[in-house]
Each structure stands twice: as C-alpha cells, then as structure tokens.
Design an enzyme around this catalytic site. Structure first.
Site, PDB file in Angstrom:
ATOM      1  CG  ASP A 140      43.531  31.935  54.779  1.00 33.29           C
ATOM      2  OD1 ASP A 140      44.114  31.987  54.112  1.00 33.29           O
ATOM      3  OD2 ASP A 140      43.227  30.921  55.506  1.00 33.29           O
ATOM      4  CG  ASN A 171      52.410  33.284  54.719  1.00 30.06           C
ATOM      5  OD1 ASN A 171      51.714  34.147  55.139  1.00 30.06           O
ATOM      6  ND2 ASN A 171      51.658  32.011  54.685  1.00 30.06           N
TER       7      ASN A 171
END
Ligand code: IPE
Ligand code: IPE
Ligand code: MG
Length: 247
Positions: free
Chosen positions: A26, A74
């Site tokens: 991330d 996502n």
C-alpha cells in the site's frame, strides 16, 4: 513450526523468518502524489519493488508469500487507474515468463478471475503452469481478491455439495471450509505486513489471518520499500509472543 531450516546463507538470521507471510502493498498513490506524479507512476515503481521483495522473501526462506495486488473493492477507482494497473499486470506476466523459469518460485493467483480480460487470464494460467513443479516458495498473487468474497464462494461450494447429497451440513468443519478457500491446504498466515500508515486489513486474508501477527509500518510507502524494511519487520515479528489462546 514457524521458521524454516537454513538452506543457504542470507543476511537475515533465519529464525526471524515467518513461514507464511502476507504483504499489503500500500501507498503507491501517495508516493506518486508526493512527487507531483500521476498515481499510476506509483504503481509502476510499486511493481518493481514487488519483484525485488518477492525474490528476497524466497532467499530468506519464506515458504508462502501472499501479496495483495488488487482488491475486489479496487474497481471503485477511476477507470484510467484500473486500466493502468491491468496493463502493468500484463507487462509483468509477459516479462516474467523467462524469469519464472529461472526462479524456484511457484506462482499462483487467488481471487475471482471472471471479470478479468481473457488475455490476462491466459497469461495467469501460463504463469501457473510454468511454475507448478517448482519446489521453492509459493507466491500467491491476490488479484480481484476479497476475503469476504472468498468465504462467500466457499460457502456456495459447500452448499452445492450438500444439495447434491455428497455431504451433510454436520460434516462441515473448519478443515472443510478451509479446503474450499483459494489458499486450500496452505498453512495459516504468520505475519501480515502493511506499509503506508493504514492500520487495517482491507478485506485481505480474513480467514487465514485469524492468528497472524500484524506489523504496520507507518514510516514507509510501498514504492520505497527495501530489503532492510523486510528485515525490520521480521525482527519485530521475532519479538512477538504468540500464544494461540494458550498461556
Ligand atoms: C496500493 O497502493 C496499490 C493498489 C491498491 C493497487 P494505493 O494505490 O492504494 O496507494 P494509496 O493508498 O492511495 O497511497
Ligand atoms: C488494499 O489497499 C488493497 C491493495 C493494496 C491491493 P487499499 O488502498 O485499496 O485499501 P484501503 O482502501 O485504504 O482500505
Ligand atoms: Mg491504498
């Protein structure tokens, strides 16, 4: 149980190494923003770091590595960014086919493949077939993966088996449910690592991480991640006292 025996000399003392590691890669977008670049630029560098760290994990003696590449959530991102991530994946798979033959890594994909483009699905199959016989680390690439979606799919599989008369509802136990997950017979996750300063699981390995240790590294974004950061995480992991409900 958690540490692999020494095979070849590496910089990290092997007693620190988790057997099964999950990484939430991330911070790509923030890394790019800090440099005045489009978010996609963060994904490009993030993909290079992924290759480097994967190889280092294998060298350290990690037996199972699962990397979170794209979540079921996502898809909510701008189309341009989703397309850029899919293009990177295509590129990675094409370029890696030669690499795959050299490395002793077994590559697998976990997640729902149905919405992915057919050429990507074909490349995924090739990567899995090319590396199926490898005896080193197993690399699970979590793509269109969500822990809740995985558990829902497993429940559906078991429900079908019940309605076909193959099993009765009473036969369903943890082992059977586990076997219906994408990770099937793999051992439980020992350590989940997340850079970027977010302290959450974001639907990653929900079942598998029931007794995992968490190392959240808030001083680093994924595209800056180095081998020494992995070593730092392993050192922290080695300091943990795991009890599994015992004393
Ligand atoms: C992780 O980085 C990569 C993917 C989710 C594909 P992000 O893109 O989430 O980066 P941040 O969190 O916005 O910085
Ligand atoms: C998790 O990161 C997914 C991947 C790293 C692929 P996100 O950036 O999507 O998670 P949230 O939205 O911050 O929880
Ligand atoms: Mg993020």
């Amino acid at each position: 149980m958690f540490f692999k025996k020494k095979k070849e000399p590496v910089e990290v003392p092997l007693r620190l190494v988790p057997r099964n590691l999950g990484i939430i890669m991330d911070g790509n977008g923030r890394w790019a923003k800090k440099r005045g670049l489009p978010r996609q630029a963060g994904h490009v560098t993030g993909a290079q770091v992924f290759r480097k760290i994967t190889k280092y994990c294998e060298k350290c003696g990690v037996e199972y590595l699962t990397v979170y590449a794209f979540s079921t959530e996502n898809w909510k991102r701008p189309q341009e960014e989703v397309d850029a991530i899919m293009d990177l994946l295509r590129q990675y798979l094409k370029e890696s086919l030669a690499d795959f033959q050299q490395e002793n890594i077994r590559t697998r994909f976990i997640g729902d493949r149905t919405p992915l483009a057919e050429d990507i699905r074909q490349l995924m199959r090739e990567a899995e077939e090319t590396t199926a016989h490898k005896t080193g680390m197993t690399l699970n690439i979590a793509l269109n993966y969500g822990g809740q979606q995985e558990l829902t799919a497993a429940a559906r599989v078991l429900a079908h088996r019940v309605s076909a008369g193959e099993i009765s509802p009473e036969d369903i136990d943890e082992k059977m449910l586990e076997a219906a997950l994408y990770t099937e017979d793999q051992p439980p996750v020992d350590l989940i690592l997340r850079p970027s300063g977010e302290y959450r699981l974001s639907n990653f390995l929900v079942w598998q991480s029931a007794y995992a240790e968490f190392v959240f590294m808030d001083d680093i974004l994924w595209p800056d991640f180095k081998e020494s950061d992995l070593e730092r995480a392993f050192e922290e992991f080695a300091r943990r006292n795991r009890r599994f409900g015992g004393v």
